[in-house]
Design a protein around this motif. Sequence first.
Motif, PDB file in Angstrom:
ATOM      1  N   GLU A 100      -7.248   6.426  -2.136  1.00 29.46           N
ATOM      2  CA  GLU A 100      -7.848   5.181  -2.618  1.00 29.46           C
ATOM      3  C   GLU A 100      -7.164   4.010  -1.942  1.00 29.46           C
ATOM      4  N   VAL A 101      -7.957   3.000  -1.625  1.00 27.44           N
ATOM      5  CA  VAL A 101      -7.448   1.786  -0.988  1.00 27.44           C
ATOM      6  C   VAL A 101      -7.976   0.598  -1.788  1.00 27.44           C
ATOM      7  N   VAL A 102      -7.072  -0.294  -2.149  1.00 26.32           N
ATOM      8  CA  VAL A 102      -7.454  -1.544  -2.811  1.00 26.32           C
ATOM      9  C   VAL A 102      -7.232  -2.655  -1.797  1.00 26.32           C
ATOM     10  N   PHE A 103      -8.244  -3.505  -1.641  1.00 30.88           N
ATOM     11  CA  PHE A 103      -8.147  -4.582  -0.658  1.00 30.88           C
ATOM     12  C   PHE A 103      -8.878  -5.828  -1.137  1.00 30.88           C
ATOM     13  N   VAL A 104      -8.548  -6.926  -0.494  1.00 30.15           N
ATOM     14  CA  VAL A 104      -9.255  -8.192  -0.700  1.00 30.15           C
ATOM     15  C   VAL A 104      -9.738  -8.649   0.667  1.00 30.15           C
ATOM     16  N   ALA A 105     -11.022  -8.919   0.756  1.00 25.53           N
ATOM     17  CA  ALA A 105     -11.616  -9.456   1.984  1.00 25.53           C
ATOM     18  C   ALA A 105     -12.188 -10.826   1.657  1.00 25.53           C
ATOM     19  N   LYS A 106     -11.944 -11.777   2.544  1.00 22.66           N
ATOM     20  CA  LYS A 106     -12.460 -13.133   2.340  1.00 22.66           C
ATOM     21  C   LYS A 106     -13.579 -13.398   3.328  1.00 22.66           C
ATOM     22  N   TYR A 107     -14.614 -14.080   2.829  1.00 19.55           N
ATOM     23  CA  TYR A 107     -15.720 -14.456   3.694  1.00 19.55           C
ATOM     24  C   TYR A 107     -16.376 -15.735   3.186  1.00 19.55           C
ATOM     25  N   CYS A 140      -6.816  -7.295  16.604  1.00 20.06           N
ATOM     26  CA  CYS A 140      -7.949  -6.647  15.960  1.00 20.06           C
ATOM     27  C   CYS A 140      -8.412  -7.464  14.750  1.00 20.06           C
ATOM     28  N   ASP A 141      -9.702  -7.387  14.484  1.00 25.56           N
ATOM     29  CA  ASP A 141     -10.297  -8.114  13.354  1.00 25.56           C
ATOM     30  C   ASP A 141      -9.728  -7.689  12.000  1.00 25.56           C
ATOM     31  N   CYS A 142      -9.159  -6.483  11.918  1.00 22.60           N
ATOM     32  CA  CYS A 142      -8.727  -5.950  10.629  1.00 22.60           C
ATOM     33  C   CYS A 142      -7.429  -6.563  10.118  1.00 22.60           C
ATOM     34  N   GLY A 143      -6.762  -7.364  10.945  1.00 21.92           N
ATOM     35  CA  GLY A 143      -5.544  -8.020  10.498  1.00 21.92           C
ATOM     36  C   GLY A 143      -4.271  -7.225  10.714  1.00 21.92           C
ATOM     37  N   SER A 144      -4.348  -6.121  11.434  1.00 24.11           N
ATOM     38  CA  SER A 144      -3.152  -5.302  11.670  1.00 24.11           C
ATOM     39  C   SER A 144      -2.164  -5.969  12.622  1.00 24.11           C
ATOM     40  N   GLU A 197     -11.970  -4.961  -3.790  1.00 20.12           N
ATOM     41  CA  GLU A 197     -12.591  -3.651  -3.964  1.00 20.12           C
ATOM     42  C   GLU A 197     -11.521  -2.568  -4.055  1.00 20.12           C
ATOM     43  N   HIS A 198     -11.793  -1.599  -4.890  1.00 16.20           N
ATOM     44  CA  HIS A 198     -10.970  -0.401  -5.056  1.00 16.20           C
ATOM     45  C   HIS A 198     -11.846   0.739  -4.534  1.00 16.20           C
ATOM     46  N   SER A 199     -11.582   1.157  -3.294  1.00 13.28           N
ATOM     47  CA  SER A 199     -12.438   2.131  -2.611  1.00 13.28           C
ATOM     48  C   SER A 199     -11.846   3.530  -2.652  1.00 13.28           C
ATOM     49  N   ARG A 200     -12.755   4.518  -2.665  1.00 10.01           N
ATOM     50  CA  ARG A 200     -12.333   5.913  -2.622  1.00 10.01           C
ATOM     51  C   ARG A 200     -12.785   6.536  -1.296  1.00 10.01           C
ATOM     52  N   PHE A 201     -11.928   7.398  -0.750  1.00  6.44           N
ATOM     53  CA  PHE A 201     -12.173   8.042   0.537  1.00  6.44           C
ATOM     54  C   PHE A 201     -11.929   9.533   0.413  1.00  6.44           C
ATOM     55  N   VAL A 202     -12.599  10.293   1.252  1.00  4.44           N
ATOM     56  CA  VAL A 202     -12.437  11.746   1.271  1.00  4.44           C
ATOM     57  C   VAL A 202     -12.343  12.208   2.727  1.00  4.44           C
ATOM     58  N   ARG A 203     -11.532  13.246   2.955  1.00  3.83           N
ATOM     59  CA  ARG A 203     -11.413  13.821   4.296  1.00  3.83           C
ATOM     60  C   ARG A 203     -12.034  15.209   4.288  1.00  3.83           C
ATOM     61  N   GLU A 204     -12.978  15.410   5.215  1.00  7.63           N
ATOM     62  CA  GLU A 204     -13.625  16.708   5.383  1.00  7.63           C
ATOM     63  C   GLU A 204     -13.621  17.050   6.864  1.00  7.63           C
ATOM     64  N   HIS A 205     -13.234  18.279   7.184  1.00 11.80           N
ATOM     65  CA  HIS A 205     -13.210  18.741   8.579  1.00 11.80           C
ATOM     66  C   HIS A 205     -12.398  17.793   9.462  1.00 11.80           C
ATOM     67  N   GLY A 206     -11.308  17.240   8.902  1.00 12.87           N
ATOM     68  CA  GLY A 206     -10.411  16.384   9.667  1.00 12.87           C
ATOM     69  C   GLY A 206     -10.859  14.943   9.819  1.00 12.87           C
ATOM     70  N   HIS A 207     -11.976  14.561   9.194  1.00  8.66           N
ATOM     71  CA  HIS A 207     -12.489  13.187   9.324  1.00  8.66           C
ATOM     72  C   HIS A 207     -12.556  12.518   7.958  1.00  8.66           C
ATOM     73  N   LEU A 259     -13.270 -13.802   7.054  1.00  6.45           N
ATOM     74  CA  LEU A 259     -12.120 -14.677   7.253  1.00  6.45           C
ATOM     75  C   LEU A 259     -10.773 -13.970   7.170  1.00  6.45           C
ATOM     76  N   GLY A 260     -10.755 -12.739   6.695  1.00  2.00           N
ATOM     77  CA  GLY A 260      -9.478 -12.042   6.623  1.00  2.00           C
ATOM     78  C   GLY A 260      -9.497 -10.886   5.655  1.00  2.00           C
ATOM     79  N   LEU A 261      -8.562  -9.996   5.885  1.00  2.00           N
ATOM     80  CA  LEU A 261      -8.428  -8.793   5.078  1.00  2.00           C
ATOM     81  C   LEU A 261      -6.978  -8.641   4.648  1.00  2.00           C
ATOM     82  N   GLN A 262      -6.784  -8.290   3.392  1.00  2.00           N
ATOM     83  CA  GLN A 262      -5.443  -8.001   2.881  1.00  2.00           C
ATOM     84  C   GLN A 262      -5.510  -6.675   2.127  1.00  2.00           C
ATOM     85  N   VAL A 263      -4.783  -5.692   2.620  1.00  2.00           N
ATOM     86  CA  VAL A 263      -4.709  -4.398   1.946  1.00  2.00           C
ATOM     87  C   VAL A 263      -3.652  -4.507   0.859  1.00  2.00           C
TER      88      VAL A 263
END
Length: 132
Positions: free
Chosen positions: A93-100, A8-12, A112-122, A77-81
Amino acid sequence: MKPVAGACDCGSGRPYGRCCGPLHAGAPAPDAEALMRSRYSAYVRGDAGYLLRSWHPSTRPATLGFDPDARKRPVWLGLQVKSHVPTGADTAEVVFVAKYRIGGGSVVRMREHSRFVREHGHWSYLDAVPPP
């Protein structure tokens, strides 16, 4: 970070069909990190529809386009969580570095230091915390 062939492109390291593919097809992300990884993968693939669907309605832009000139689009070029921290029952919250790189330019490291929320299971992407 060089991607593994067929991974996968996400680097997992997992195959796309067992990683971000199901999320792109509509399956809910199990957590904020998985959603963030799927959004990175969507940027790599140019999937503006998924990016908009996974963006919280309160902060989602009306449109999201990619430059039609491939020379002006980022080559991811890559993602590092760096961290994934639940901040409440339905927030994280997820902090990551993406290269391009764009064109023949230098490699850019986007942190980036991103914030996420879950509503109705999503889970959905809410916003990025401004740098200090």
